[in-house]
Every structure is written in C-alpha cells, then in structure tokens.
Design a protein around this motif. Sequence first.
Motif, PDB file in Angstrom:
ATOM      1  N   ASN A   1      81.229  18.963  41.747  1.00 21.26           N
ATOM      2  CA  ASN A   1      80.626  17.690  42.625  1.00 21.26           C
ATOM      3  C   ASN A   1      81.040  17.832  44.066  1.00 21.26           C
ATOM      4  O   ASN A   1      82.302  17.815  43.833  1.00 21.26           O
ATOM      5  CB  ASN A   1      80.495  16.222  42.136  1.00 21.26           C
ATOM      6  N   LEU A   2      80.459  18.058  44.999  1.00 23.69           N
ATOM      7  CA  LEU A   2      81.041  17.773  46.225  1.00 23.69           C
ATOM      8  C   LEU A   2      81.104  16.286  46.770  1.00 23.69           C
ATOM      9  O   LEU A   2      80.445  15.677  46.813  1.00 23.69           O
ATOM     10  CB  LEU A   2      79.947  18.527  47.439  1.00 23.69           C
ATOM     11  N   ASN A   3      82.236  16.365  47.428  1.00 18.77           N
ATOM     12  CA  ASN A   3      82.483  15.111  48.061  1.00 18.77           C
ATOM     13  C   ASN A   3      81.798  15.242  49.511  1.00 18.77           C
ATOM     14  O   ASN A   3      81.578  16.361  49.957  1.00 18.77           O
ATOM     15  CB  ASN A   3      84.085  14.895  48.377  1.00 18.77           C
ATOM     16  N   ASN A   4      81.791  14.133  50.400  1.00 21.51           N
ATOM     17  CA  ASN A   4      81.252  14.381  51.695  1.00 21.51           C
ATOM     18  C   ASN A   4      82.216  14.577  52.851  1.00 21.51           C
ATOM     19  O   ASN A   4      82.425  14.251  53.788  1.00 21.51           O
ATOM     20  CB  ASN A   4      80.458  12.933  52.144  1.00 21.51           C
ATOM     21  N   ILE A   5      82.910  15.698  52.456  1.00 21.41           N
ATOM     22  CA  ILE A   5      83.944  16.109  53.386  1.00 21.41           C
ATOM     23  C   ILE A   5      83.334  17.210  54.227  1.00 21.41           C
ATOM     24  O   ILE A   5      82.635  18.461  53.751  1.00 21.41           O
ATOM     25  CB  ILE A   5      85.137  16.714  52.726  1.00 21.41           C
ATOM     26  N   LYS A   6      83.376  16.984  55.527  1.00 27.46           N
ATOM     27  CA  LYS A   6      82.488  18.151  56.510  1.00 27.46           C
ATOM     28  C   LYS A   6      83.603  18.334  57.392  1.00 27.46           C
ATOM     29  O   LYS A   6      84.396  17.634  58.116  1.00 27.46           O
ATOM     30  CB  LYS A   6      81.643  17.404  57.384  1.00 27.46           C
ATOM     31  N   LEU A   7      83.977  19.749  57.443  1.00 27.64           N
ATOM     32  CA  LEU A   7      84.995  20.454  58.300  1.00 27.64           C
ATOM     33  C   LEU A   7      84.202  20.816  59.798  1.00 27.64           C
ATOM     34  O   LEU A   7      83.097  21.585  59.392  1.00 27.64           O
ATOM     35  CB  LEU A   7      85.693  21.683  57.855  1.00 27.64           C
ATOM     36  N   PHE A   8      84.825  20.617  60.782  1.00 26.20           N
ATOM     37  CA  PHE A   8      84.561  21.245  62.044  1.00 26.20           C
ATOM     38  C   PHE A   8      85.555  22.233  62.597  1.00 26.20           C
ATOM     39  O   PHE A   8      86.615  21.780  62.862  1.00 26.20           O
ATOM     40  CB  PHE A   8      84.245  20.053  63.196  1.00 26.20           C
ATOM     41  N   LEU A   9      85.270  23.510  62.521  1.00 30.82           N
ATOM     42  CA  LEU A   9      86.314  24.536  62.762  1.00 30.82           C
ATOM     43  C   LEU A   9      86.232  25.324  63.933  1.00 30.82           C
ATOM     44  O   LEU A   9      84.984  25.924  64.153  1.00 30.82           O
ATOM     45  CB  LEU A   9      86.381  25.632  61.648  1.00 30.82           C
ATOM     46  N   ASP A  10      87.301  25.241  64.759  1.00 35.30           N
ATOM     47  CA  ASP A  10      87.064  26.144  66.031  1.00 35.30           C
ATOM     48  C   ASP A  10      88.142  27.007  65.802  1.00 35.30           C
ATOM     49  O   ASP A  10      89.498  26.653  66.054  1.00 35.30           O
ATOM     50  CB  ASP A  10      87.350  24.970  67.166  1.00 35.30           C
ATOM     51  N   ILE A  11      88.052  28.384  65.370  1.00 32.22           N
ATOM     52  CA  ILE A  11      88.797  29.222  65.097  1.00 32.22           C
ATOM     53  C   ILE A  11      89.144  30.237  65.916  1.00 32.22           C
ATOM     54  O   ILE A  11      89.542  31.130  65.540  1.00 32.22           O
ATOM     55  CB  ILE A  11      88.626  29.809  63.444  1.00 32.22           C
ATOM     56  N   CYS A  12      88.609  30.185  67.124  1.00 36.56           N
ATOM     57  CA  CYS A  12      88.700  31.111  68.080  1.00 36.56           C
ATOM     58  C   CYS A  12      88.272  30.954  69.560  1.00 36.56           C
ATOM     59  O   CYS A  12      87.826  29.923  69.829  1.00 36.56           O
ATOM     60  CB  CYS A  12      88.188  32.443  67.952  1.00 36.56           C
ATOM     61  N   THR A  13      89.043  31.576  70.507  1.00 34.45           N
ATOM     62  CA  THR A  13      89.027  31.237  71.829  1.00 34.45           C
ATOM     63  C   THR A  13      88.399  32.328  72.502  1.00 34.45           C
ATOM     64  O   THR A  13      88.256  32.470  73.956  1.00 34.45           O
ATOM     65  CB  THR A  13      90.239  30.768  72.668  1.00 34.45           C
ATOM     66  N   TYR A  14      87.675  33.426  71.813  1.00 28.12           N
ATOM     67  CA  TYR A  14      87.059  34.366  72.473  1.00 28.12           C
ATOM     68  C   TYR A  14      85.722  34.040  72.573  1.00 28.12           C
ATOM     69  O   TYR A  14      84.988  33.543  71.829  1.00 28.12           O
ATOM     70  CB  TYR A  14      87.168  35.593  71.480  1.00 28.12           C
ATOM     71  N   CYS A  15      85.081  34.630  73.785  1.00 26.96           N
ATOM     72  CA  CYS A  15      83.800  34.540  74.201  1.00 26.96           C
ATOM     73  C   CYS A  15      83.392  35.524  75.070  1.00 26.96           C
ATOM     74  O   CYS A  15      84.066  35.774  75.760  1.00 26.96           O
ATOM     75  CB  CYS A  15      83.461  32.947  74.531  1.00 26.96           C
ATOM     76  N   ASN A  16      81.982  36.167  74.866  1.00 29.98           N
ATOM     77  CA  ASN A  16      81.376  37.055  75.749  1.00 29.98           C
ATOM     78  C   ASN A  16      80.426  36.308  76.945  1.00 29.98           C
ATOM     79  O   ASN A  16      80.217  37.136  77.748  1.00 29.98           O
ATOM     80  CB  ASN A  16      80.537  37.901  75.012  1.00 29.98           C
ATOM     81  N   ALA A  17      80.490  35.205  76.888  1.00 30.76           N
ATOM     82  CA  ALA A  17      79.624  34.347  77.824  1.00 30.76           C
ATOM     83  C   ALA A  17      80.473  33.932  79.108  1.00 30.76           C
ATOM     84  O   ALA A  17      81.602  33.752  78.630  1.00 30.76           O
ATOM     85  CB  ALA A  17      78.642  33.380  77.081  1.00 30.76           C
ATOM     86  N   LYS A  56      87.194  23.170  47.453  1.00 30.18           N
ATOM     87  CA  LYS A  56      86.259  22.793  46.165  1.00 30.18           C
ATOM     88  C   LYS A  56      85.543  21.704  46.833  1.00 30.18           C
ATOM     89  O   LYS A  56      84.190  21.388  46.754  1.00 30.18           O
ATOM     90  CB  LYS A  56      86.842  22.710  45.062  1.00 30.18           C
ATOM     91  N   PRO A  57      86.128  20.597  47.285  1.00 32.71           N
ATOM     92  CA  PRO A  57      85.294  19.462  47.636  1.00 32.71           C
ATOM     93  C   PRO A  57      84.594  19.221  49.117  1.00 32.71           C
ATOM     94  O   PRO A  57      84.127  18.407  49.171  1.00 32.71           O
ATOM     95  CB  PRO A  57      86.362  18.265  47.705  1.00 32.71           C
ATOM     96  N   ILE A  58      84.610  20.367  49.667  1.00 33.70           N
ATOM     97  CA  ILE A  58      84.119  20.360  51.172  1.00 33.70           C
ATOM     98  C   ILE A  58      82.340  20.665  51.065  1.00 33.70           C
ATOM     99  O   ILE A  58      81.881  21.641  50.256  1.00 33.70           O
ATOM    100  CB  ILE A  58      84.788  21.345  52.176  1.00 33.70           C
ATOM    101  N   SER A  59      81.544  19.619  51.763  1.00 33.45           N
ATOM    102  CA  SER A  59      80.283  19.938  51.691  1.00 33.45           C
ATOM    103  C   SER A  59      79.861  20.886  53.097  1.00 33.45           C
ATOM    104  O   SER A  59      78.674  21.197  52.909  1.00 33.45           O
ATOM    105  CB  SER A  59      79.567  18.610  51.810  1.00 33.45           C
ATOM    106  N   VAL A  60      80.341  20.761  54.069  1.00 33.39           N
ATOM    107  CA  VAL A  60      80.212  21.475  55.109  1.00 33.39           C
ATOM    108  C   VAL A  60      81.391  22.031  55.877  1.00 33.39           C
ATOM    109  O   VAL A  60      82.345  21.300  56.248  1.00 33.39           O
ATOM    110  CB  VAL A  60      79.476  20.546  56.250  1.00 33.39           C
ATOM    111  N   PHE A  61      81.180  23.531  56.169  1.00 35.43           N
ATOM    112  CA  PHE A  61      82.074  24.087  56.908  1.00 35.43           C
ATOM    113  C   PHE A  61      81.395  24.453  58.172  1.00 35.43           C
ATOM    114  O   PHE A  61      80.496  25.300  58.107  1.00 35.43           O
ATOM    115  CB  PHE A  61      82.396  25.488  56.209  1.00 35.43           C
ATOM    116  N   HIS A  62      81.547  23.776  59.394  1.00 29.26           N
ATOM    117  CA  HIS A  62      80.914  23.894  60.647  1.00 29.26           C
ATOM    118  C   HIS A  62      81.793  24.720  61.505  1.00 29.26           C
ATOM    119  O   HIS A  62      82.718  24.180  62.112  1.00 29.26           O
ATOM    120  CB  HIS A  62      80.595  22.744  61.137  1.00 29.26           C
ATOM    121  N   PHE A  63      81.464  25.984  61.994  1.00 27.08           N
ATOM    122  CA  PHE A  63      82.330  26.885  62.578  1.00 27.08           C
ATOM    123  C   PHE A  63      81.496  26.527  64.214  1.00 27.08           C
ATOM    124  O   PHE A  63      80.643  27.065  64.460  1.00 27.08           O
ATOM    125  CB  PHE A  63      82.052  28.166  62.403  1.00 27.08           C
TER     126      PHE A  63
END
Length: 168
Positions: A1-17, A56-63
Amino acid sequence: NLNNIKLFLDICTYCNAGCPQCHRTSKDGLGKIEWLPLIQWTIEDFKKAFPPQQLKPISVFHFCGTWGDPIMVKDILKICEYILEHNTAGKILFDTNGSVRNEDWWWDFGVKLEDRLEVTFDIDGINQEMHSKYRRFTDLNKILQNMLTLSLTKAIVKSKSIIFKHNE
C-alpha cells in the motif's frame, strides 16, 4: 500500500532552453545565471538519497524543471528503472520543454515506464515563431514529434502553456 507521499525532485540545473522568466536565466541575457552551478544527479546519487526501502511508500515521483530540464539528466532512464524495481505502484511525472532527446529515446522511455509515466510538455505557441518568443532555443516540431511518439505508448502525455499576449 502506498502512503500519500509525493516527492518533488529537482535533480539537475542543465537546460537547453533560454526562457526569459525562468529561475535559471540571467537578467542580462538568456544564459544561465552565474551563481548556479551545473549539476545533475547520477544513478548513484539517487540510490544514496533513496535506498530501496525508502522508495516503497512513495505515491508520486515528480521530476520538475525548476532549475533545469530533468530529461537532460544522463541517468534519468536508469533512475526511473530503479524506481520501478523498488516501488510497485507510484507514478513518475516529468515537466519538460520536450526538445531534448530523439523519438527513439521517447519511445523506449514510454515503453519501459508504461502507464506509470506522465509527461507534461511545455508548449507556448501554435507555430515556431510564437512558441520561441518564450521557449527560446527549442524546436516546436521536434517537441510535437516527441509528444506524438510518447503518446503511442501507454504513458500519459499532457501539455502546458504559459499564457502571454503573443499566444492568447
């Protein structure tokens, strides 16, 4: 069972724009702000930050793309495969300008992550001229082709627009 843990992940500073109002864009031009170091997480960095039991308990991995486009991370597919291996139901979300990588990469990405993947592509116009007033240095046709390719998989594909006078 997933808990309602939602991660907001900012894992880089590279951008082509070079989007004028982006956090990472310098005020005197369209380059990266001087004080922001160029970094991107590796699969090893991700594993160290998130051992298997912690996934295991994470419901959303938001990159997100606050400081860079997460699709530019060299190990992004390995990171997602690691998540899939240790988390059986969580969603994996991405915000991207969508002009990085080619159609074959996007196809493989969608096939491997299936319906657990949701990608929001940033599109700010109906043609290249309108789109590039804000999403500078990106190719609208390439973005649309990447979106189409990903939409042929089980992944969920969305688009987001920032409304300006030029694209209302």
